[in-house]
Design a protein around this motif. Structure first.
Motif, PDB file in Angstrom:
ATOM      1  N   ALA A 279      22.567 -52.247 -10.891  1.00 52.16           N
ATOM      2  CA  ALA A 279      22.719 -52.963 -12.160  1.00 52.16           C
ATOM      3  C   ALA A 279      23.449 -54.349 -11.545  1.00 52.16           C
ATOM      4  N   ILE A 280      23.034 -55.295 -11.865  1.00 55.04           N
ATOM      5  CA  ILE A 280      23.557 -56.746 -11.798  1.00 55.04           C
ATOM      6  C   ILE A 280      24.364 -57.128 -13.182  1.00 55.04           C
ATOM      7  N   ASN A 281      23.729 -56.924 -14.265  1.00 49.87           N
ATOM      8  CA  ASN A 281      24.237 -57.309 -15.612  1.00 49.87           C
ATOM      9  C   ASN A 281      23.452 -56.428 -16.630  1.00 49.87           C
ATOM     10  N   ASP A 282      23.628 -56.710 -17.885  1.00 52.01           N
ATOM     11  CA  ASP A 282      22.850 -55.926 -18.761  1.00 52.01           C
ATOM     12  C   ASP A 282      21.445 -56.351 -18.956  1.00 52.01           C
ATOM     13  N   HIS A 283      21.004 -57.203 -18.296  1.00 51.68           N
ATOM     14  CA  HIS A 283      19.550 -57.419 -18.208  1.00 51.68           C
ATOM     15  C   HIS A 283      18.807 -57.756 -16.921  1.00 51.68           C
ATOM     16  N   MET A 284      19.591 -57.169 -15.778  1.00 57.23           N
ATOM     17  CA  MET A 284      18.936 -57.528 -14.521  1.00 57.23           C
ATOM     18  C   MET A 284      19.613 -56.513 -13.561  1.00 57.23           C
ATOM     19  N   CYS A 285      18.569 -55.898 -12.823  1.00 56.70           N
ATOM     20  CA  CYS A 285      18.913 -54.942 -11.781  1.00 56.70           C
ATOM     21  C   CYS A 285      18.280 -55.478 -10.311  1.00 56.70           C
ATOM     22  N   ALA A 286      18.654 -54.842  -9.243  1.00 54.78           N
ATOM     23  CA  ALA A 286      18.392 -55.079  -7.718  1.00 54.78           C
ATOM     24  C   ALA A 286      17.911 -54.029  -7.229  1.00 54.78           C
ATOM     25  N   MET A 287      16.920 -54.273  -6.226  1.00 56.23           N
ATOM     26  CA  MET A 287      16.653 -53.348  -5.183  1.00 56.23           C
ATOM     27  C   MET A 287      17.605 -53.719  -3.902  1.00 56.23           C
ATOM     28  N   VAL A 288      18.385 -52.656  -3.496  1.00 57.60           N
ATOM     29  CA  VAL A 288      19.168 -52.852  -2.342  1.00 57.60           C
ATOM     30  C   VAL A 288      18.759 -52.234  -1.156  1.00 57.60           C
ATOM     31  N   VAL A 289      18.560 -52.727  -0.050  1.00 56.86           N
ATOM     32  CA  VAL A 289      18.062 -51.877   1.175  1.00 56.86           C
ATOM     33  C   VAL A 289      18.984 -52.229   2.219  1.00 56.86           C
TER      34      VAL A 289
ATOM     35  N   VAL B 192      18.779 -57.774  -0.608  1.00 61.20           N
ATOM     36  CA  VAL B 192      18.988 -57.340  -2.021  1.00 61.20           C
ATOM     37  C   VAL B 192      18.012 -58.289  -2.878  1.00 61.20           C
ATOM     38  N   ALA B 193      17.249 -57.665  -3.601  1.00 63.72           N
ATOM     39  CA  ALA B 193      16.036 -58.276  -4.296  1.00 63.72           C
ATOM     40  C   ALA B 193      16.391 -58.274  -5.816  1.00 63.72           C
ATOM     41  N   PRO B 194      17.036 -59.119  -6.483  1.00 64.02           N
ATOM     42  CA  PRO B 194      16.985 -59.158  -8.033  1.00 64.02           C
ATOM     43  C   PRO B 194      15.415 -58.939  -8.711  1.00 64.02           C
TER      44      PRO B 194
ATOM     45  N   LEU C  16      19.530 -67.618  -9.738  1.00 63.76           N
ATOM     46  CA  LEU C  16      20.954 -68.010  -9.434  1.00 63.76           C
ATOM     47  C   LEU C  16      21.913 -67.099  -9.478  1.00 63.76           C
ATOM     48  N   GLU C  17      21.889 -66.219 -10.634  1.00 63.06           N
ATOM     49  CA  GLU C  17      23.016 -65.334 -10.797  1.00 63.06           C
ATOM     50  C   GLU C  17      22.761 -64.057  -9.937  1.00 63.06           C
ATOM     51  N   GLY C  18      21.418 -63.801  -9.579  1.00 61.08           N
ATOM     52  CA  GLY C  18      21.232 -62.807  -8.465  1.00 61.08           C
ATOM     53  C   GLY C  18      21.831 -62.974  -7.270  1.00 61.08           C
ATOM     54  N   TYR C  19      21.788 -64.306  -6.705  1.00 64.07           N
ATOM     55  CA  TYR C  19      22.084 -64.660  -5.501  1.00 64.07           C
ATOM     56  C   TYR C  19      23.540 -64.790  -5.542  1.00 64.07           C
ATOM     57  N   ARG C  20      24.271 -65.099  -6.409  1.00 65.93           N
ATOM     58  CA  ARG C  20      25.667 -65.193  -6.560  1.00 65.93           C
ATOM     59  C   ARG C  20      26.205 -63.879  -6.488  1.00 65.93           C
ATOM     60  N   TRP C  21      25.663 -62.683  -7.299  1.00 66.76           N
ATOM     61  CA  TRP C  21      25.905 -61.505  -7.224  1.00 66.76           C
ATOM     62  C   TRP C  21      25.718 -60.682  -5.844  1.00 66.76           C
TER      63      TRP C  21
END
Length: 308
Positions: free
Chosen positions: A62-72, A114-116, A134-139
């Motif tokens: 989870a990044i926030n309430d509307h976006m997740c990411a795959m982390v490798v 990290v792939a948002p 933009l938010e995904g990169y900052r996260w």
């Protein structure tokens, strides 16, 4: 759609001579749903026979309430250089899972990836997908140390629409402490005005048809006014980009996009590398049946290791 295409049929087509021409003749997307079906077939083909590289894949972080990411997470001990990878899909389709094999290849070369999973048009038109990236990169920079990533050695990379987002995000963060140290721009679109007037005709084939559908879906009825917005066409702020590695296939209709970006980077004395891989179609980085896929991944990885 004139004909749906299965992963099996796609796999047969891309191994034949004049693969792009034959694919264009077979698949002519007429709707966003058509484009998403093509992406699904591409994903099935691209992610067959995942490599065992000792990496840990974390899905739906989870990044926030509307976006997740795959982390490798790569094997070994950190700190690792970091790639925030922005997937392609014409602004209207795609998911980090479609890129798992490619992310594993970067992890194999020592990168934390990290792939948002940014929101897509037309359900979420501009500027929402850009804002999510933009938010995904900052996260990514703020949280990568959870998995051994080094926030001081972070790059942003992406293909096609993801290349567009990567350049736009990097330029938007210019001058900020957490700005990307490098960009990996894989057959990206950098100037919407060069997308055959942003609304190309269907006779240009699958890529052009996709451009026509997806640019209207992404920008909506206000598309003409937005053509020069730097969040849409980052070529207008090329002077704000970090060092860039640009790559495109010689059969890709986006060669002129990459050529144009090279001109701007050279004019502003931004360090860059630029490769045109002869005979390669759009999307080849995901398809290891093409010999230049692993060559391109290795080249980009070496550039990022050196630059970061």
């Amino acid at each position: 759609m004139s004909r749906e295409i299965s992963a099996e049929k796609l796999g047969e087509l891309i191994q034949e001579p004049n693969a792009l021409e034959k694919l264009v003749a077979t698949v002519q997307p007429e709707t966003i749903a058509d484009m998403r079906q093509i992406m699904s077939s591409m994903s099935e083909l691209a992610n067959a026979d995942l490599p065992d590289v000792g990496a840990t894949v974390l899905d739906e972080v989870a990044i926030n309430d509307h976006m997740c990411a795959m982390v490798v997470v790569p094997a070994g001990e950190g700190p690792f250089p970091v790639i925030c990878y922005i997937h392609g899909g014409g602004w209207v389709c795609g998911h980090p899972r479609d890129y798992q094999k490619l992310l594993l290849r970067f992890a194999e070369r020592g990168f934390l990836c990290v792939a948002p999973d940014y929101r897509l048009a037309p359900e979420f038109p501009f500027p929402t997908p850009f804002d999510d990236c933009l938010e995904g990169y900052r996260w990514t920079v703020a949280h990568c140390d959870r998995w051994g990533g080094d926030p001081a050695r972070a790059a942003i990379a992406g293909d096609s629409a993801g290349g567009n987002f990567s350049a736009a995000v990097a330029a938007a963060l210019h001058g900020e402490p957490d700005a990307p140290k490098a960009c990996g721009l894989i057959y990206g679109a950098f100037d919407f005005a060069l997308l055959d007037g942003a609304l190309p005709t269907d006779d240009e084939g699958v890529v052009a048809s996709g451009n026509s559908l997806s640019t209207r879906a992404y920008l909506g009825d206000d598309w003409e006014r937005l053509l020069t917005d730097p969040r849409v066409s980052p070529i207008h702020v090329a002077d704000k980009l970090p060092p860039c590695h640009i790559v495109v296939g010689g059969e890709d209709l986006l060669v002129k996009q990459c050529d144009a970006l090279e001109v701007e980077l050279k004019a502003h004395e931004i360090p860059y590398e630029y490769y045109i891989d002869d005979g390669m179609p759009h999307g080849y980085f995901q398809l290891e049946v093409f010999p230049q896929a692993l060559v391109g991944i290795e080249r980009l990885s070496k550039y990022l290791h050196t630059t970061l």
